[in-house]
Design a protein around this motif. Structure first.
Motif, PDB file in Angstrom:
ATOM      1  N   GLN B   6      26.650  44.470  46.348  1.00  0.00           N
ATOM      2  CA  GLN B   6      27.650  43.425  46.549  1.00  0.00           C
ATOM      3  C   GLN B   6      27.897  42.802  45.178  1.00  0.00           C
ATOM      4  N   SER B   7      29.075  42.998  44.654  1.00  0.00           N
ATOM      5  CA  SER B   7      29.358  42.632  43.265  1.00  0.00           C
ATOM      6  C   SER B   7      29.784  41.185  43.082  1.00  0.00           C
ATOM      7  N   GLN B   8      29.929  40.447  44.179  1.00  0.00           N
ATOM      8  CA  GLN B   8      30.385  39.058  44.097  1.00  0.00           C
ATOM      9  C   GLN B   8      29.250  38.131  44.526  1.00  0.00           C
ATOM     10  N   PRO B   9      28.494  37.570  43.594  1.00  0.00           N
ATOM     11  CA  PRO B   9      27.377  36.702  43.986  1.00  0.00           C
ATOM     12  C   PRO B   9      27.844  35.432  44.708  1.00  0.00           C
ATOM     13  N   GLU B  10      28.984  34.908  44.286  1.00  0.00           N
ATOM     14  CA  GLU B  10      29.494  33.675  44.892  1.00  0.00           C
ATOM     15  C   GLU B  10      30.999  33.766  45.072  1.00  0.00           C
ATOM     16  N   MET B  11      31.470  33.188  46.170  1.00  0.00           N
ATOM     17  CA  MET B  11      32.909  33.098  46.409  1.00  0.00           C
ATOM     18  C   MET B  11      33.199  31.783  47.119  1.00  0.00           C
ATOM     19  N   SER B  12      34.436  31.335  46.982  1.00  0.00           N
ATOM     20  CA  SER B  12      34.858  30.144  47.709  1.00  0.00           C
ATOM     21  C   SER B  12      36.267  30.370  48.240  1.00  0.00           C
ATOM     22  N   VAL B  13      36.573  29.659  49.308  1.00  0.00           N
ATOM     23  CA  VAL B  13      37.884  29.804  49.945  1.00  0.00           C
ATOM     24  C   VAL B  13      38.262  28.478  50.571  1.00  0.00           C
ATOM     25  N   GLN B  14      39.540  28.193  50.574  1.00  0.00           N
ATOM     26  CA  GLN B  14      40.015  26.983  51.236  1.00  0.00           C
ATOM     27  C   GLN B  14      39.990  27.190  52.748  1.00  0.00           C
ATOM     28  N   GLU B  15      39.682  26.141  53.449  1.00  0.00           N
ATOM     29  CA  GLU B  15      39.710  26.181  54.906  1.00  0.00           C
ATOM     30  C   GLU B  15      41.070  26.698  55.387  1.00  0.00           C
ATOM     31  N   GLU B  17      42.261  29.598  55.014  1.00  0.00           N
ATOM     32  CA  GLU B  17      42.727  30.734  54.233  1.00  0.00           C
ATOM     33  C   GLU B  17      41.912  31.986  54.561  1.00  0.00           C
ATOM     34  N   THR B  18      42.308  33.087  53.924  1.00  0.00           N
ATOM     35  CA  THR B  18      41.641  34.380  54.128  1.00  0.00           C
ATOM     36  C   THR B  18      40.842  34.759  52.895  1.00  0.00           C
ATOM     37  N   GLN B  57      38.482  54.185  62.820  1.00  0.00           N
ATOM     38  CA  GLN B  57      39.097  52.895  63.081  1.00  0.00           C
ATOM     39  C   GLN B  57      38.215  51.768  62.578  1.00  0.00           C
ATOM     40  N   ASN B  58      38.819  50.826  61.866  1.00  0.00           N
ATOM     41  CA  ASN B  58      38.068  49.688  61.347  1.00  0.00           C
ATOM     42  C   ASN B  58      37.685  48.727  62.466  1.00  0.00           C
ATOM     43  N   ALA B  59      36.441  48.244  62.407  1.00  0.00           N
ATOM     44  CA  ALA B  59      35.966  47.304  63.422  1.00  0.00           C
ATOM     45  C   ALA B  59      36.582  45.920  63.219  1.00  0.00           C
ATOM     46  N   THR B  60      36.785  45.220  64.327  1.00  0.00           N
ATOM     47  CA  THR B  60      37.262  43.832  64.281  1.00  0.00           C
ATOM     48  C   THR B  60      36.486  43.020  65.305  1.00  0.00           C
ATOM     49  N   GLU B  61      36.235  41.764  64.954  1.00  0.00           N
ATOM     50  CA  GLU B  61      35.576  40.817  65.845  1.00  0.00           C
ATOM     51  C   GLU B  61      36.222  39.457  65.620  1.00  0.00           C
ATOM     52  N   ASN B  62      37.219  39.162  66.433  1.00  0.00           N
ATOM     53  CA  ASN B  62      37.925  37.879  66.329  1.00  0.00           C
ATOM     54  C   ASN B  62      38.489  37.700  64.911  1.00  0.00           C
ATOM     55  N   ARG B  63      37.997  36.723  64.152  1.00  0.00           N
ATOM     56  CA  ARG B  63      38.558  36.452  62.822  1.00  0.00           C
ATOM     57  C   ARG B  63      37.994  37.381  61.750  1.00  0.00           C
ATOM     58  N   PHE B  75      32.971  49.114  51.965  1.00  0.00           N
ATOM     59  CA  PHE B  75      32.922  48.459  53.280  1.00  0.00           C
ATOM     60  C   PHE B  75      33.127  46.964  53.066  1.00  0.00           C
ATOM     61  N   SER B  76      34.360  46.509  53.022  1.00  0.00           N
ATOM     62  CA  SER B  76      34.639  45.100  52.740  1.00  0.00           C
ATOM     63  C   SER B  76      34.853  44.317  54.032  1.00  0.00           C
ATOM     64  N   LEU B  77      34.554  43.037  53.965  1.00  0.00           N
ATOM     65  CA  LEU B  77      34.686  42.128  55.112  1.00  0.00           C
ATOM     66  C   LEU B  77      35.807  41.146  54.842  1.00  0.00           C
ATOM     67  N   LYS B  78      36.745  41.048  55.775  1.00  0.00           N
ATOM     68  CA  LYS B  78      37.807  40.062  55.676  1.00  0.00           C
ATOM     69  C   LYS B  78      37.606  38.983  56.716  1.00  0.00           C
ATOM     70  N   ILE B  79      37.613  37.746  56.243  1.00  0.00           N
ATOM     71  CA  ILE B  79      37.496  36.597  57.145  1.00  0.00           C
ATOM     72  C   ILE B  79      38.837  35.877  57.130  1.00  0.00           C
ATOM     73  N   SER B  80      39.468  35.817  58.266  1.00  0.00           N
ATOM     74  CA  SER B  80      40.763  35.143  58.399  1.00  0.00           C
ATOM     75  C   SER B  80      40.567  33.736  58.934  1.00  0.00           C
ATOM     76  N   ASP B  81      41.504  32.852  58.590  1.00  0.00           N
ATOM     77  CA  ASP B  81      41.452  31.475  59.106  1.00  0.00           C
ATOM     78  C   ASP B  81      40.051  30.883  58.903  1.00  0.00           C
ATOM     79  N   SER B  82      39.593  30.885  57.659  1.00  0.00           N
ATOM     80  CA  SER B  82      38.222  30.458  57.338  1.00  0.00           C
ATOM     81  C   SER B  82      37.924  29.062  57.880  1.00  0.00           C
TER      82      SER B  82
END
Lengths: 115, 114
Positions: B6-15, B17-18, B57-63, B75-82
């Motif tokens: 995992q090449s990103q030790p830290e990340m931030s996102v606005q509430e 956002e994705t 097929q890519n897996a999805t679980e709600n957001r 294998f990347s993870l997308k979080i929508s509507d954080s």
């Protein structure tokens, strides 16, 4: 359904002392894992049991760490003697071990501080 | 042991956002499973999403959804509507088929900013 139980939750010891952790997996789960998680790092697999046999212990420091899983249910992980670098959270996990629809369930961990 | 990076030790996102968390892995296996686990300050590991390598097929679980690229071993993870409750460490993990050997990546610390 009861989860994976671990005890104690916290343990503080001095270096060169011995310590033991206990894990009770989810009922019916054949596979049991012990992980060491040092602060700020990902969990490192120490040992994996399938029933009461060892699948993988390649990263277990066998000069000081030992683990057993009697009767293929509960497991204990022991450190003797402890070193400062053993300070970490020790996580236990279990899975059904059927290779279909597998996922790991984790306990809350034991936080070990070696002074 | 398998390698999970995992090449990103830290990340931030606005509430609301994705955000996308990255993961790559190295294996010679053809059949395996991939996971994303969340670890809040309570230390409890919580399964977020699971992907079987033989499924295109890519897996999805709600957001939560993944972008699984088998050839690229990505294998990347997308979080929508954080949401604020998404603040946690996120670990990518790899499981071998049959032996069920299970390996974690180094983790990404995600902070959701109000």
């Amino acid at each position: 359904e009861a989860g994976v139980a671990q005890s104690p939750r916290y343990k503080i010891i001095e270096k060169r002392q011995s310590v033991a952790f206990w894990c009770n997996p989810i009922s019916g789960h054949a596979t049991l894992y012990w992980y060491q998680q040092i602060l700020g790092q990902g969990p490192k697999l120490l040992i994996q049991f399938q029933n009461n046999g060892v699948v993988d212990d390649s990263q277990l420091p066998k000069d000081r760490f030992s683990a057993e899983r009697l009767k293929g249910v509960d497991s204990t992980l022991k450190i003797q003697p402890a070193k400062l670098e053993d300070s970490a959270v020790y996580l236990c996990a279990s899975s059904r071990g059927t290779s279909t629809n597998e996922k790991l369930f984790f306990g809350s961990g034991t936080q070990l501080s070696v002074l | 042991a398998q390698t999970v990076t995992q090449s990103q030790p830290e990340m931030s996102v606005q509430e609301a956002e994705t955000v996308t968390l990255s993961c790559t892995y190295d294996t010679s296996e053809s059949n395996y499973y991939l996971f994303w686990y969340k670890q809040p300050p309570s230390r409890q590991m919580i399964l977020v999403i699971r992907q079987e390598a033989y499924k295109q097929q890519n897996a999805t679980e709600n957001r939560f959804s993944v972008n699984f690229q088998k050839a690229a071993k990505s294998f990347s993870l997308k979080i929508s509507d954080s949401q604020l409750g998404d603040t946690a460490m996120y670990f990518c993990a790899f499981m071998k088929h049959v032996s069920n050997q299970f390996y974690f990546g180094t983790g990404t610390s995600l902070t959701v900013i109000p």
